[in-house]
Design an enzyme around this catalytic site. Structure first.
Site, short mmCIF file in Angstrom:
data_model
loop_
_atom_site.label_atom_id
_atom_site.label_comp_id
_atom_site.label_asym_id
_atom_site.label_seq_id
_atom_site.Cartn_x
_atom_site.Cartn_y
_atom_site.Cartn_z
N ASP A 5 -50.82 -18.09 5.97
CA ASP A 5 -51.86 -17.84 4.97
C ASP A 5 -51.44 -18.26 3.57
OD1 ASP A 5 -53.83 -16.76 6.71
OD2 ASP A 5 -52.70 -14.88 6.79
N ALA A 27 -48.45 -20.05 14.93
CA ALA A 27 -49.86 -20.44 15.04
C ALA A 27 -50.70 -19.17 15.18
CB ALA A 27 -50.10 -21.34 16.25
N THR A 29 -52.96 -17.83 17.52
CA THR A 29 -53.28 -18.13 18.92
C THR A 29 -54.36 -17.22 19.51
OG1 THR A 29 -51.46 -16.72 19.69
CG2 THR A 29 -50.98 -19.07 19.34
N TYR A 94 -60.20 -22.97 18.43
CA TYR A 94 -58.74 -22.93 18.48
C TYR A 94 -58.18 -24.31 18.77
CZ TYR A 94 -54.04 -22.17 20.32
OH TYR A 94 -52.69 -22.27 20.56
N TRP A 124 -50.51 -21.87 28.97
CA TRP A 124 -50.47 -20.66 29.79
C TRP A 124 -49.07 -20.04 29.80
CZ3 TRP A 124 -53.85 -20.99 34.87
CH2 TRP A 124 -55.16 -21.32 34.53
#
Length: 264
Positions: A5, A27, A29, A94, A124
């Site tokens: 940020d 990230a 996510t 995303y 995954w």
């Protein structure tokens, strides 16, 4: 620390620490959160990556970005895994933010030659710490067994389950061999549906619960993951790919089951 940020302070950190290479694994996510606030997703996953890339390129520090299979929309129907040479075509906010981060970093390094940029896509991920898919499946299976019901799991999403420890070792191998440049697909071998993966978890836990396939539309979500999110493995410097995901699950299972308080 690199704050997504407030990324503008990263130059000072690089000047202080003077790294030869930076691994950018941070990230946002939360895919559903990204879908609800695409602008924030872009700031955190794309703009912050651009700031970091520009700072690294200006100091000739190599940069390896960890990215995702969700830079592809999963609409492929030919049964082929996505290759590093395939053009990103994200299907959700995303994935769009991560794809844009890849693009902006590539531009930054092209404008300031002298250092290497690498992109390591994975998919995954599972493994401690955190609430990964196997952990959530164990909880759901216990609830289903207590209710005398089958466990419902998505049978129309395919991906490449990847043990986080294996992905980390692969990244270390790329770094050690000075081979980070380019796009790498760092995933375990073979692919599965979510339901296939759930069956593997339930079997290893010794739980007598039937797993039934249901469509992804069973649960409404803000984000829509790729239905075919399979990445083609890329060779590591050793020439050996990562092992198959069921073998990785076999190594992870004892730790998973201990954490869940399950004895087999």
């Amino acid at each position: 620390a690199f704050d997504l940020d407030t990324p503008d302070g990263i130059g000072a950190q690089l000047d202080r620490d003077r790294p030869e290479v930076v691994v950018h694994a941070a990230a946002w996510t939360d895919v559903d959160g990204c879908a609800l606030d695409p602008a924030l997703a872009m700031r955190r996953n794309a703009t912050a990556t651009e700031v970091l890339a520009e700072a690294c390129a200006a100091r000739r520090a190599d940069l390896l970005i960890v990215s995702t299979n969700e830079v592809f929309d999963g609409s492929r129907t030919d049964g082929r895994p996505y290759e590093p040479t395939d053009t990103p075509c994200p299907g959700n906010p995303y994935g769009a933010s991560k794809a844009e981060g890849e693009r902006l970093a590539t531009v930054a390094f092209a404008q300031r030659p002298g250092a290497s940029l690498g992109i390591a896509r994975t998919a995954w991920l599972f493994g401690a710490p955190g609430r990964d898919f196997p952990s959530r499946i164990l909880d759901a299976a216990e609830r289903a067994r207590a209710a005398g019901e089958p466990l419902r799991a998505v049978g129309d999403e395919w991906g490449t389950p990847t043990y986080a420890a294996d992905a980390a070792e692969a990244i270390v191998e790329l770094l050690a061999a000075d081979a980070i440049a380019g796009i790498h697909h760092v995933v375990n071998g073979l692919f599965a549906t979510r339901a296939d993966w759930a069956r593997e978890v339930v079997t290893r836990a010794g739980l007598e619960v039937e797993v039934v396939n249901v469509p992804s539309s069973t649960w409404q979500r803000p984000s829509h993951p790729p239905r075919w999110g399979v990445l083609a493995q890329t060779p590591l410097p050793s020439g050996e790919p990562l092992r198959a995901w069921p073998d990785a699950m076999a190594d992870y299972a004892p730790r998973l089951l201990r954490a869940a308080g399950i004895r087999t």
